[in-house]
Design a protein around this motif. Structure first.
Motif, PDB file in Angstrom:
ATOM      1  N   THR A  48       0.837  -1.199   0.000  1.00 44.85           N
ATOM      2  CA  THR A  48       0.000   0.000   0.000  1.00 44.85           C
ATOM      3  C   THR A  48       0.869   1.244   0.000  1.00 44.85           C
ATOM      4  O   THR A  48       1.770   1.384   0.825  1.00 44.85           O
ATOM      5  N   TYR A  52      -1.982   6.501  -0.625  1.00 45.36           N
ATOM      6  CA  TYR A  52      -3.271   5.808  -0.422  1.00 45.36           C
ATOM      7  C   TYR A  52      -3.546   5.650   1.070  1.00 45.36           C
ATOM      8  O   TYR A  52      -4.686   5.818   1.525  1.00 45.36           O
ATOM      9  N   ASP A  55      -4.690   8.935   2.489  1.00 45.58           N
ATOM     10  CA  ASP A  55      -6.059   9.248   2.074  1.00 45.58           C
ATOM     11  C   ASP A  55      -7.087   8.391   2.810  1.00 45.58           C
ATOM     12  O   ASP A  55      -8.164   8.858   3.165  1.00 45.58           O
ATOM     13  N   THR A  56      -6.746   7.117   3.004  1.00 39.74           N
ATOM     14  CA  THR A  56      -7.686   6.165   3.590  1.00 39.74           C
ATOM     15  C   THR A  56      -7.723   6.243   5.115  1.00 39.74           C
ATOM     16  O   THR A  56      -8.794   6.206   5.729  1.00 39.74           O
ATOM     17  N   LEU A  57      -6.550   6.332   5.716  1.00 38.25           N
ATOM     18  CA  LEU A  57      -6.436   6.405   7.178  1.00 38.25           C
ATOM     19  C   LEU A  57      -5.529   7.590   7.515  1.00 38.25           C
ATOM     20  O   LEU A  57      -4.338   7.425   7.796  1.00 38.25           O
ATOM     21  N   VAL A  77      -3.764  -2.310   2.914  1.00 37.95           N
ATOM     22  CA  VAL A  77      -4.950  -1.514   3.252  1.00 37.95           C
ATOM     23  C   VAL A  77      -5.813  -1.371   2.000  1.00 37.95           C
ATOM     24  O   VAL A  77      -5.293  -1.139   0.902  1.00 37.95           O
ATOM     25  N   TYR A  78      -7.130  -1.495   2.193  1.00 36.35           N
ATOM     26  CA  TYR A  78      -8.048  -1.352   1.062  1.00 36.35           C
ATOM     27  C   TYR A  78      -9.378  -0.781   1.560  1.00 36.35           C
ATOM     28  O   TYR A  78      -9.928  -1.236   2.557  1.00 36.35           O
ATOM     29  N   LYS A  79      -9.890   0.213   0.840  1.00 35.48           N
ATOM     30  CA  LYS A  79     -11.194   0.792   1.158  1.00 35.48           C
ATOM     31  C   LYS A  79     -12.183   0.371   0.085  1.00 35.48           C
ATOM     32  O   LYS A  79     -11.996   0.656  -1.096  1.00 35.48           O
ATOM     33  N   ASN A  83     -17.273   1.852   1.720  1.00 35.44           N
ATOM     34  CA  ASN A  83     -16.512   2.678   2.666  1.00 35.44           C
ATOM     35  C   ASN A  83     -16.058   1.897   3.896  1.00 35.44           C
ATOM     36  O   ASN A  83     -15.863   2.474   4.978  1.00 35.44           O
ATOM     37  N   ILE A  85     -13.040  -0.286   5.561  1.00 38.24           N
ATOM     38  CA  ILE A  85     -11.590  -0.313   5.381  1.00 38.24           C
ATOM     39  C   ILE A  85     -11.014  -1.625   5.915  1.00 38.24           C
ATOM     40  O   ILE A  85     -11.228  -1.977   7.082  1.00 38.24           O
TER      41      ILE A  85
END
Length: 282
Positions: A48, A52, A55-57, A77-79, A83, A85
């Protein structure tokens, strides 16, 4: 030709041969080094990205310090479109090049299972991951030439409901809320063939609130030898340190963890890859 001249000639020939062998060895070492550095670029690209992750966390950090150039630890990590995560920290068998191969297999399989197949239950993800690893490495439950696999902490976080679903293979999830630290333990089995009969992984759920901290990690930090008596850092001390620094900002925590690890290690050799992920609930 005199004996003296013959000796000098032989010495010159030997010296030339030694120099030639030294050049060949250095060239081979450089080729190996170049290959490993290239492998690192591939591994870094698969993990990751920092953009990213930010932006995500946005209030999270990663303390990632491989023992060698490439690592057997990895984070993912993937969103999703919902929404939700997904967060994983894994510790693969071995470190260096063998560990890096396993980490790339694990990374790819998480993409396939969660993103492509849309399996969302963390326990089911680990079950599927184990099946795929056993199949990919041709492992046999009864007699296996390889026990390669990984330990893992895997979370699914819903920011609206403030619910965290967790499943772990040996590794745990640490939750710090105000002045209380809770350990949500994973199952005592790896993501691979197991000497005991494998069981289905279990899912655990917790509620979190704004300001809480979640920590996922490999065992590299707590197993590191160092200090005045060259002893292991140990899990209890590690948890105590996380609780102590949990009030700090993410970047401050990252800096404090680096300082603590390297201070403890001192002149001792780093024995394993280190990966610690911290997430502030917002």
């Amino acid at each position: 030709m005199s004996a003296k001249a013959e000796t000098k000639k032989q010495q010159k020939k030997t010296t030339t041969s030694v120099v030639s062998e030294k050049v060949v060895i250095e060239e081979k070492q450089q080729e190996i080094s170049d290959s490993i550095n290239y492998a690192k670029r591939i591994q870094d690209a698969m993990m990751t990205s920092s953009v990213y992750l930010e932006d995500t966390l946005p209030k999270s950090f990663i303390f990632f310090q491989p023992k060698d150039v490439v690592s057997g630890d990895f984070y993912w990590v993937y969103k999703s479109a919902k929404n939700e995560i997904f967060i994983a920290v894994a510790d693969c068998t071995g470190h260096g090049v063998p560990g890096a191969f396993m980490s790339m297999i694990g990374n790819s399989l998480l993409n396939e299972i969660i993103i492509e197949k849309k399996i969302e239950n963390p326990a089911e993800v680990l079950n599927s991951l184990r099946e795929q690893i056993i199949k990919s490495l041709k492992q046999n439950d009864e007699v296996s030439e390889t026990k390669d696999g990984m330990d893992m902490s895997l979370c699914k976080y819903n920011s609206e409901s403030k619910k965290v679903e967790f499943a772990g293979a040996y590794n745990s999830l640490i939750h710090v809320s105000e002045d209380e630290l809770m350990t949500i333990k994973g199952d005592s089995q790896p993501v691979s063939v197991h000497y005991a009969k494998s069981k289905s992984f279990t899912k655990k759920e917790i509620k979190v609130k704004k300001g809480d901290m979640l920590y996922l990690s490999s065992d590299g930090f707590q197993d590191q030898f160092g200090g005045l008596k060259d002893k292991k850092y140990m899990a209890l001390k590690f948890k105590g340190f996380l609780k102590k620094i949990s009030v700090n900002t993410s970047q401050e925590q990252l800096s404090l963890l680096k300082d603590e690890f390297n201070s403890w290690k001192g002149n001792s050799e780093q024995i394993d890859d280190v990966c610690v992920m911290g997430i502030r609930i917002t």
